[in-house]
Design an enzyme around this catalytic site. Structure first.
Site: not given
Length: 360
Positions: A40, A43, A59, A162
């Site tokens: 992510s 991205h 994150h 995550c």
């Protein structure tokens, strides 16, 4: 403090000095111990998803609480915590109906009149996904972390923040896999491997892993897959239909591509559910055969595993320490913050599970 800052899309992160504020009433200052590199993040680096720049990325993390605000009641200094980007307010409709991962209340963020949580040379840096964990410290809302047992290694704990909560949660919560049911997982990165492991914990009778890299077969089976399909040399849909004599009851797409989502849907038996875990780029459209829905096949999204992370994460820690959650298999290597760009380059090769930044 040192942090990895993204200044422009499609450029390397820069290791720079930034400043962090003091905790407000409901905020927690965490010393970052470990932070995983997630697709992510990539991205956003590549510009597939927009975010105000410059920004400190990251994150998926775990650390130790250093300070807490005057109204914080959930953690205290010295606690070991796992963070979660699904910061929740606790009083909106989503929260009150038990859907914490869907909360979008601004109450967990600082407003424009307040000093930014992260600054550089007096200028605010927008916080990334409520965390910005590619930094030596994080200043977050108290509902963006949960305390866990201190005998839990924090490098493995970071993955729960995550990849694991997303993959296991999609299996347990979003699709509600039951003992004896059949599962296919497309994509054997960190999230896909966690979904495979979650299906094994849930008691699925057959768990079929699908990936373009045949080197992932051993790893997928180590975390619970019963079968592996090399999608680079075989039609994965035909292979799944043949192995199961008609399709699986649950399919999970953990890559974020329209073609593999369509494949996940095509792998279903009647009454089956395909779950999109991966991040499909904005603007991309799916093409599905309308008649297939007459067989009560379903397609649904899963946001961060439909988690209730204050409950789920301590339980996942227990699963790891009891040997059921195979987190050791998910860490391909441990790196320094200064090696973050090299870590993302390795991610692009597709041969690794997870790289984890370890802070001093």
């Amino acid at each position: 403090m040192k942090a990895a800052v993204l200044r422009e899309v499609r450029t390397p992160l820069q290791i720079e000095e930034v400043q962090i504020s003091k905790p407000g009433p409901h905020e927690v200052l965490v010393r970052t111990v470990a932070a995983g590199l997630c697709h992510s993040d990539l991205h956003f680096i590549e510009g597939s998803y927009p975010h105000p720049l410059p920004a400190v990325l990251g994150h998926e993390s775990a650390g130790i609480v250093e300070q807490v605000g005057s109204e914080v009641r959930t953690v205290r200094p010295g606690d070991h915590v796992i963070t979660c980007l699904s910061a929740y307010c606790g009083h909106c409709d989503h929260c009150l109906t038990g859907h914490l991962s869907l909360c979008v209340s601004p109450d967990t963020k600082r407003d424009a009149a307040q000093t930014s949580r992260i600054t550089q040379h007096g200028r605010p840096l927008p916080q990334f996904l409520n965390l910005s964990s590619f930094a030596e410290q994080m200043l977050i809302h108290e509902h963006a972390c949960v305390a866990v047992r201190k005998d839990m290694p924090l490098d493995r704990a970071a993955l729960i923040g995550c990849a694991v909560i997303t993959g296991v949660g999609a299996v347990i919560h979003t699709s509600n896999v039951r003992p004896g049911e059949t599962v296919a997982v497309i994509g054997c990165g960190g999230v896909g491997l966690a979904a495979i492991n979650g299906a094994a914990i849930a008691g699925a009778s057959r768990i079929i892993a699908v990936d373009m890299a045949p080197s992932k077969a051993e790893l997928a089976k180590a975390v619970g897959a019963t079968d592996f399909i090399d999608a680079s040399s075989a039609d994965p849909v035909a292979a799944v239909l043949e192995l199961t004599k008609g399709g699986v009851l649950h399919a999970f797409e953990a890559i974020g591509r329209t073609k593999t989502v369509e494949q996940a849907f095509a792998m279903l038996q009647r009454g089956g559910t395909a779950n999109i875990i991966g991040m499909i780029a904005p603007g991309e459209m799916l093409s599905l055969p309308g008649a297939a829905f007459l067989g009560e096949r379903r397609l649904q999204g899963s946001l961060m595993g439909s988690n209730r992370f204050p409950i789920d994460m301590p339980r996942l820690v227990d699963f790891y320490l009891s040997g059921q959650l195979k987190l050791d298999h998910l860490i391909s290597r441990r790196i320094r913050l200064e090696d973050v760009n090299e870590g993302f380059e390795a991610m692009k090769s597709g041969g690794l599970a997870r790289s984890v930044i370890m802070f001093d």
